[in-house]
Structure formats: structure tokens, C-alpha cells
Design a protein around this motif. Structure first.
Motif, PDB file in Angstrom:
ATOM      1  N   HIS A 134      17.116 -51.570  -4.646  1.00  0.00           N
ATOM      2  CA  HIS A 134      17.434 -52.562  -3.626  1.00  0.00           C
ATOM      3  C   HIS A 134      18.935 -52.616  -3.384  1.00  0.00           C
ATOM      4  CE1 HIS A 134      17.030 -57.002  -2.100  1.00  0.00           C
ATOM      5  NE2 HIS A 134      17.439 -56.158  -1.166  1.00  0.00           N
ATOM      6  N   LEU A 135      19.731 -52.529  -4.449  1.00  0.00           N
ATOM      7  CA  LEU A 135      21.186 -52.584  -4.308  1.00  0.00           C
ATOM      8  C   LEU A 135      21.704 -51.439  -3.454  1.00  0.00           C
ATOM      9  CD1 LEU A 135      24.029 -53.586  -4.944  1.00  0.00           C
ATOM     10  CD2 LEU A 135      23.915 -52.309  -7.097  1.00  0.00           C
ATOM     11  N   VAL A 136      21.254 -50.224  -3.720  1.00  0.00           N
ATOM     12  CA  VAL A 136      21.729 -49.064  -2.959  1.00  0.00           C
ATOM     13  C   VAL A 136      21.421 -49.226  -1.480  1.00  0.00           C
ATOM     14  CG1 VAL A 136      21.416 -46.591  -2.568  1.00  0.00           C
ATOM     15  CG2 VAL A 136      21.645 -47.460  -4.897  1.00  0.00           C
ATOM     16  N   ARG A 137      20.186 -49.612  -1.169  1.00  0.00           N
ATOM     17  CA  ARG A 137      19.782 -49.753   0.239  1.00  0.00           C
ATOM     18  C   ARG A 137      20.531 -50.889   0.925  1.00  0.00           C
ATOM     19  NH1 ARG A 137      13.511 -49.801   1.371  1.00  0.00           N
ATOM     20  NH2 ARG A 137      14.417 -49.735   3.456  1.00  0.00           N
ATOM     21  N   ALA A 138      20.613 -52.033   0.261  1.00  0.00           N
ATOM     22  CA  ALA A 138      21.248 -53.200   0.872  1.00  0.00           C
ATOM     23  C   ALA A 138      22.753 -53.000   1.015  1.00  0.00           C
ATOM     24  CB  ALA A 138      20.954 -54.451   0.043  1.00  0.00           C
ATOM     25  N   PHE A 139      23.379 -52.385   0.017  1.00  0.00           N
ATOM     26  CA  PHE A 139      24.820 -52.176   0.065  1.00  0.00           C
ATOM     27  C   PHE A 139      25.180 -51.217   1.207  1.00  0.00           C
ATOM     28  CE2 PHE A 139      28.990 -50.672  -1.113  1.00  0.00           C
ATOM     29  CZ  PHE A 139      29.587 -51.761  -1.743  1.00  0.00           C
ATOM     30  N   GLN A 140      24.445 -50.135   1.337  1.00  0.00           N
ATOM     31  CA  GLN A 140      24.723 -49.189   2.414  1.00  0.00           C
ATOM     32  C   GLN A 140      24.513 -49.835   3.782  1.00  0.00           C
ATOM     33  OE1 GLN A 140      23.229 -45.294   1.912  1.00  0.00           O
ATOM     34  NE2 GLN A 140      23.902 -44.595   3.926  1.00  0.00           N
ATOM     35  N   LYS A 141      23.489 -50.656   3.902  1.00  0.00           N
ATOM     36  CA  LYS A 141      23.239 -51.335   5.178  1.00  0.00           C
ATOM     37  C   LYS A 141      24.372 -52.299   5.504  1.00  0.00           C
ATOM     38  CE  LYS A 141      19.806 -54.124   7.650  1.00  0.00           C
ATOM     39  NZ  LYS A 141      18.481 -54.804   7.556  1.00  0.00           N
ATOM     40  N   ALA A 142      24.913 -52.969   4.491  1.00  0.00           N
ATOM     41  CA  ALA A 142      25.955 -53.971   4.719  1.00  0.00           C
ATOM     42  C   ALA A 142      27.324 -53.345   4.941  1.00  0.00           C
ATOM     43  CB  ALA A 142      26.008 -54.942   3.535  1.00  0.00           C
ATOM     44  N   TYR A 143      27.634 -52.261   4.209  1.00  0.00           N
ATOM     45  CA  TYR A 143      29.001 -51.737   4.220  1.00  0.00           C
ATOM     46  C   TYR A 143      29.130 -50.294   4.686  1.00  0.00           C
ATOM     47  CZ  TYR A 143      29.703 -55.969   1.521  1.00  0.00           C
ATOM     48  OH  TYR A 143      29.724 -57.288   1.127  1.00  0.00           O
ATOM     49  N   GLY A 144      28.015 -49.659   5.054  1.00  0.00           N
ATOM     50  CA  GLY A 144      28.095 -48.331   5.646  1.00  0.00           C
ATOM     51  C   GLY A 144      28.108 -47.178   4.675  1.00  0.00           C
ATOM     52  N   LEU A 145      28.242 -47.463   3.384  1.00  0.00           N
ATOM     53  CA  LEU A 145      28.241 -46.428   2.356  1.00  0.00           C
ATOM     54  C   LEU A 145      27.477 -46.947   1.141  1.00  0.00           C
ATOM     55  CD1 LEU A 145      31.992 -45.277   2.324  1.00  0.00           C
ATOM     56  CD2 LEU A 145      30.058 -43.986   3.266  1.00  0.00           C
ATOM     57  N   PRO A 146      26.845 -46.067   0.385  1.00  0.00           N
ATOM     58  CA  PRO A 146      26.240 -46.504  -0.872  1.00  0.00           C
ATOM     59  C   PRO A 146      27.346 -46.823  -1.882  1.00  0.00           C
ATOM     60  CG  PRO A 146      26.053 -44.128  -0.637  1.00  0.00           C
ATOM     61  CD  PRO A 146      26.589 -44.644   0.659  1.00  0.00           C
ATOM     62  N   PRO A 147      27.029 -47.530  -2.956  1.00  0.00           N
ATOM     63  CA  PRO A 147      28.068 -47.962  -3.893  1.00  0.00           C
ATOM     64  C   PRO A 147      28.952 -46.845  -4.437  1.00  0.00           C
ATOM     65  CG  PRO A 147      26.032 -49.130  -4.342  1.00  0.00           C
ATOM     66  CD  PRO A 147      25.707 -48.096  -3.314  1.00  0.00           C
ATOM     67  N   HIS A 148      28.369 -45.678  -4.790  1.00  0.00           N
ATOM     68  CA  HIS A 148      29.192 -44.611  -5.372  1.00  0.00           C
ATOM     69  C   HIS A 148      30.191 -44.063  -4.366  1.00  0.00           C
ATOM     70  CE1 HIS A 148      26.309 -41.972  -3.283  1.00  0.00           C
ATOM     71  NE2 HIS A 148      27.218 -41.032  -3.395  1.00  0.00           N
ATOM     72  N   ALA A 149      29.782 -43.952  -3.094  1.00  0.00           N
ATOM     73  CA  ALA A 149      30.693 -43.455  -2.063  1.00  0.00           C
ATOM     74  C   ALA A 149      31.767 -44.492  -1.742  1.00  0.00           C
ATOM     75  CB  ALA A 149      29.914 -43.093  -0.799  1.00  0.00           C
ATOM     76  N   TYR A 150      31.393 -45.761  -1.772  1.00  0.00           N
ATOM     77  CA  TYR A 150      32.385 -46.812  -1.548  1.00  0.00           C
ATOM     78  C   TYR A 150      33.404 -46.824  -2.683  1.00  0.00           C
ATOM     79  CZ  TYR A 150      34.497 -51.254  -0.345  1.00  0.00           C
ATOM     80  OH  TYR A 150      35.411 -52.220   0.009  1.00  0.00           O
ATOM     81  N   GLN A 151      32.946 -46.581  -3.909  1.00  0.00           N
ATOM     82  CA  GLN A 151      33.864 -46.527  -5.049  1.00  0.00           C
ATOM     83  C   GLN A 151      34.911 -45.430  -4.851  1.00  0.00           C
ATOM     84  OE1 GLN A 151      32.625 -44.749  -8.852  1.00  0.00           O
ATOM     85  NE2 GLN A 151      33.175 -46.696  -9.836  1.00  0.00           N
ATOM     86  N   ILE A 152      34.508 -44.296  -4.283  1.00  0.00           N
ATOM     87  CA  ILE A 152      35.462 -43.212  -4.020  1.00  0.00           C
ATOM     88  C   ILE A 152      36.532 -43.674  -3.039  1.00  0.00           C
ATOM     89  CG2 ILE A 152      35.720 -40.956  -2.904  1.00  0.00           C
ATOM     90  CD1 ILE A 152      33.037 -40.184  -4.174  1.00  0.00           C
ATOM     91  N   GLN A 153      36.132 -44.411  -2.002  1.00  0.00           N
ATOM     92  CA  GLN A 153      37.110 -44.918  -1.040  1.00  0.00           C
ATOM     93  C   GLN A 153      38.086 -45.882  -1.721  1.00  0.00           C
ATOM     94  OE1 GLN A 153      37.380 -43.701   2.132  1.00  0.00           O
ATOM     95  NE2 GLN A 153      35.832 -42.321   1.290  1.00  0.00           N
TER      96      GLN A 153
END
Length: 290
Positions: free
Chosen positions: A218-237
Motif C-alpha cells: 500500500h505504501l509503494v502505491r500510495a506514495f507514488q500516486k501522491a509524489y510521482g515516484l516510489p519511495p526508493h526513487a524519491y530517496q535517490i532524489q
């Protein structure tokens, strides 16, 4: 402001098509980041900036993703990307594209909004990814030219704040957010805040899910929907943002890579080039030639 230009040369037959990107900073404007670039083959991955992107297309056209869709910005248009908003970019023409851009921080817009007692509350939201405003384009070009050539701090500051004020008043809107966000949004904000505050943390998806009181799926899907990237990709940014800050403070690239949580320099190099258009080494060399 740094003035050294970084170039990535192609073979001799393609020298006319080499990529160019010059980053500089105006310290008296809160370290305002400015870019003067010309690209032919650069294909930016989906990434985000801590500041807004305010750019003018000088030649060619750029195709980019923002706000859930793809857009084309032709010569003479203005590109607007909100702070922390996921976007990418590549050429929309065979001949590539060139543009100049600056990346004002939300705090700078907030200060302007407060001083003006603007109807816009806090930092603005720019709903239109591409804006056609010849008068504002002329003013932005004057700002970029002045930042590049004039050492007069009073003039530089005056022009920048003037153009940001006009941009916000003409094309900005207030963020529309509920007074009390749903529990799920608060849970996702906890995860985002952790990744922003501790980008170098070696944390697992399971641990992030526990922080948010959500299942990993649920976290992966909801996070990507909210912020445009999954958590691991957002961490890279978030790690790339930290690397830029560390390099600006004088850290060596290898040390910055390690401190930000990258496995090695090659890992950093690959992601930095896709997001910034130049390598971290080129970025560091530009900052040494102010």
C-alpha cells in the motif's frame, strides 16, 4: 557566480551537437541556482528540485512530463515546474533545445507574498507547465543576462525579486489543501519527511511502512500516486539534493557520495547525470571557478 562551462564532447563528426550546461549561483539571492544549457541528446530522467523551475526556451523545443501529462515548450515560451514536483525533459526537435532557467526556493516566494500581502497564501502553485507571456520572457532574459554579466548586487536583487513578483501575481495560485488532511496523507507525509530529513539513512521498505502504519504494498502505491515516484526513487532524489549541498560546501565528490548514502561514485555519477545534465565532477569544477 561560477562561470566555468562543462561540456560533454561527442566524436568529432558530432562536435556541433555537443551538450553544454553551465550552473551558477547568486549568493546574495539566497544561493539562487541558475542554469544556461544547450542539449541535443540529453534525456532527463524523472526527478525533482528543491526550488521551482522557471525557464525560458531560447532555441528549439523541449518535451517534458509534469502534472500527470506531457507538454511541449517551444522557443520563446516559459517552463514552470513547482518545487518538489516530478518532471523530466528531452528535445522535441531534431536540433535539440537551449534554455536558461533559475530555481527560486519556496521561501523566496513566501517572503514576497508576505510583503505584498498577496491573496496567494505562502508559496504559490503554478498550474500551467508552459506559459506564453512575451513581456515576462523579455524580463526573464534581462534577469539572466544581468546575473551573468553584472556584479552590481543591488541591480541583480532588484531585477530578480521584481520578475518573481510579476510571475507569482500573473501566473501563480494558492495551494488548495484541506484544513485537516486525511489520515492517509499524514501517514505519507511522515515517510516523505523522513526521506527528506535523512536521505542517507539505510532504511527498508518494511521500516518505512511501519513508520506510516501501512502495508509495504500500500505504501509503494500510495506514495507514488501522491509524489510521482516510489519511495526508493524519491530517496535517490533526496540524496542528490544532499550531494549538491555538500559539493557546494567544498566536499570532494567521493566524500559527498558516501555521506549521502550512494554505494559508490559510479552510482552517484549515473543518477546525477540523468537529473542534472552534467556529472558531479563537472558540477564541482564549475563551483571552483567563481
Amino acid at each position: 557566480m561560477s562561470e566555468k562551462q562543462a561540456s560533454n564532447d561527442y566524436p568529432a563528426k558530432n562536435k556541433a551537437a555537443k551538450e553544454q550546461a553551465k550552473y551558477s549561483y547568486a549568493d546574495e539571492l539566497g544561493g539562487l541556482e541558475v542554469l544556461d544549457a544547450k542539449y541535443h541528446h540529453q534525456n532527463f530522467s524523472r526527478h525533482c528540485h528543491e526550488g521551482y523551475t522557471v525557464g525560458v526556451i531560447e532555441q528549439g523545443a523541449q518535451r517534458f512530463y509534469r502534472t500527470g501529462g506531457n507538454h511541449i515548450a517551444p522557443e520563446g515560451s516559459i517552463i514552470l515546474v513547482n518545487a518538489d514536483e516530478i518532471h523530466n525533459g528531452h528535445s522535441a526537435t531534431d536540433g535539440g533545445w537551449s534554455y536558461k532557467a533559475m530555481y527560486p526556493l519556496p521561501e523566496q516566494f513566501e517572503a514576497i507574498s508576505h510583503e505584498l500581502r498577496s491573496p496567494i497564501t505562502g508559496a504559490p502553485y503554478f498550474p500551467d507547465p508552459v506559459v506564453y507571456d512575451p513581456e515576462l520572457v523579455s524580463q526573464l532574459r534581462l534577469v539572466f543576462d544581468t546575473l551573468e554579466k553584472s556584479p552590481n548586487r543591488l541591480l541583480r536583487e532588484t531585477l530578480v525579486y521584481s520578475v518573481l513578483t510579476k510571475l507569482m501575481c500573473k501566473h501563480g495560485r494558492s495551494h488548495v489543501t484541506p484544513a485537516e488532511p486525511p489520515k492517509s496523507q499524514r501517514q505519507l507525509k511522515l515517510v516523505k519527511a523522513f526521506l527528506d530529513d535523512f536521505p542517507n539513512a539505510d532504511i527498508s521498505l518494511q521500516e518505512l511502512a511501519q513508520l506510516a502504519a501501512l502495508s509495504p504494498f500500500h505504501l509503494v502505491r500510495a506514495f507514488q500516486k501522491a509524489y510521482g515516484l516510489p519511495p526508493h526513487a524519491y530517496q535517490i532524489q533526496a540524496r542528490l539534493h544532499l550531494v549538491k549541498r555538500l559539493i557546494r560546501r567544498g566536499h570532494k565528490v567521493a566524500d559527498a557520495a558516501q555521506e549521502a548514502g550512494f554505494h559508490d561514485q559510479s552510482h552517484l555519477h549515473r543518477h546525477f547525470k540523468k537529473a542534472m545534465g552534467i556529472t558531479p565532477g563537472q558540477f564541482a569544477r564549475q563551483l571552483k571557478h567563481k
